[in-house]
Motif scaffolding. Structure first.
Motif, PDB file in Angstrom:
ATOM      1  N   LEU A  18       0.814  -1.220   0.000  1.00 38.19           N
ATOM      2  CA  LEU A  18       0.000   0.000   0.000  1.00 38.19           C
ATOM      3  C   LEU A  18       0.847   1.269   0.000  1.00 38.19           C
ATOM      4  N   ILE A  20       2.152   3.332   2.338  1.00 38.55           N
ATOM      5  CA  ILE A  20       1.284   4.267   3.059  1.00 38.55           C
ATOM      6  C   ILE A  20       1.870   5.675   3.235  1.00 38.55           C
ATOM      7  N   TYR A  26      -7.201   6.155   3.926  1.00 38.91           N
ATOM      8  CA  TYR A  26      -7.204   4.758   3.484  1.00 38.91           C
ATOM      9  C   TYR A  26      -8.547   4.103   3.766  1.00 38.91           C
ATOM     10  N   ILE A  40      -2.452  -0.278   9.327  1.00 39.40           N
ATOM     11  CA  ILE A  40      -2.535   0.992   8.591  1.00 39.40           C
ATOM     12  C   ILE A  40      -2.492   2.165   9.572  1.00 39.40           C
ATOM     13  N   LEU A  50      -8.819   6.618   8.402  1.00 36.42           N
ATOM     14  CA  LEU A  50      -9.134   5.264   7.936  1.00 36.42           C
ATOM     15  C   LEU A  50     -10.648   5.090   7.875  1.00 36.42           C
ATOM     16  N   ASP A  92      -6.138   7.621  -0.724  1.00 39.47           N
ATOM     17  CA  ASP A  92      -4.756   7.251  -1.057  1.00 39.47           C
ATOM     18  C   ASP A  92      -4.550   5.751  -1.206  1.00 39.47           C
ATOM     19  N   GLY A  93      -5.474   4.981  -0.667  1.00 36.38           N
ATOM     20  CA  GLY A  93      -5.296   3.535  -0.772  1.00 36.38           C
ATOM     21  C   GLY A  93      -6.552   2.788  -0.385  1.00 36.38           C
TER      22      GLY A  93
END
Length: 301
Positions: A18, A20, A26, A40, A50, A92-93
């Motif tokens: 990922l 990060i 995320y 994460i 998150l 972003d992910g």
């Protein structure tokens, strides 16, 4: 967060993939026991965020007391809709671990496992009406044949479907025990393996797992920032093929290369993993469920 609830597979590989950004946003599409989410969060700054999706109400017990976490009690097929509701246009992910959590397998009353007696249920989201018992008692022979063949790769799926339709006219099938008794005469090969394949097929149908995965994948290019990454862990050849094809060509069909047909298709994702990442020996020893796990990663161009 509860680690006995579910041991996250390919934990380090996924977090590394990922790549990060500490201040980033995320999405964990399959929160479960929160194992991947915890990893994460450990890499996010105070500014990071998150968004955790899980349609299973049991997963809510594992939400950490952390103001950076937004929990969405929904199926990840509604990804874009709920990101918009939380005023997030791009992230972003994105991570999705498509395995059933150990907790679901270990709770007899959920009906996911062949090891327990309990209702023939298998609903991840108990708010929905369709259960495995409904499918067994209501689907046509053709529908049953197709789902056992496609989702379970059951060798005698046609025989199994016919047998169920014949038996259900004079047998009730509401529990795991009743279902196992009903199909006992047509079980082929290793009974545990056979039943696992049959149960897998029913579970995938009950929860429309393929439909949900396709809908989520189609939303990924729109919600991922340029340079953002999507990491998906699959446990079934059909899922893996869908992810592979979508990452490569933005569609789900296998398209053979034809030199006479110029295909001008805008690439929106760059494949990071030419081959899927699988569990290392150490993980295989500790967690047998990681055997069939495959991680594929792509980046938004």
């Amino acid at each position: 967060m509860n680690n006995s609830y579910h041991i996250p597979v390919l934990y380090h590989e996924t977090l590394e993939a990922l790549s990060i950004n500490p201040d980033g946003v995320y999405v964990d599409c399959t929160f479960g026991g929160g194992g991947h989410s915890r990893g994460i969060l450990a890499q996010l700054s105070e500014k990071g965020k998150l968004i955790a999706f899980d349609q299973d109400a049991d997963a809510q017990r594992n939400i950490p007391d952390d103001k950076r976490v937004v929990f969405v009690p929904q199926n990840f097929r509604h990804l874009q809709r709920f990101l918009r509701l939380h005023e997030l246009t791009a992230v972003d992910g994105i991570l999705a671990d498509l395995g059933v959590s150990s907790h679901q397998f270990d709770e007899g009353d959920r009906g996911f496992s062949i090891r327990f007696s309990g209702p023939l249920d298998m609903r991840m989201d108990r708010r929905q009406s369709l259960s495995a018992a409904n499918i067994v008692s209501g689907y046509t022979e053709q529908q049953l044949h197709k789902l056992f063949e496609q989702y379970g790769e059951v060798s005698n799926s046609k025989t199994l479907a016919r047998h169920i339709v014949q038996q259900r006219s004079h047998m009730q099938v509401q529990t795991i025990e009743q279902f196992k008794a009903m199909i006992s005469q047509v079980v082929k090969g290793n009974p545990n393996k056979y039943l696992a394949q049959v149960f897998q097929a029913l579970r995938m149908e009950v929860n429309d797992e393929m439909g949900a995965l396709k809908e989520m994948l189609q939303q990924v290019p729109a919600v991922l920032k340029t340079g953002g990454r999507v990491a998906i862990i699959t446990f079934h050849s059909i899922e893996d093929r869908l992810v592979k094809n979508f990452f490569r060509q933005g569609s789900f069909d296998e398209t053979p290369d034809n030199p006479f047909l110029p295909t001008v298709k805008e690439q929106v994702l760059k494949v990071i993993t030419k081959k899927p990442i699988t569990a290392a020996q150490e993980e295989l020893k500790q967690n047998t469920r990681s055997r069939s796990a495959k991680l594929r990663v792509a980046e938004r161009l």
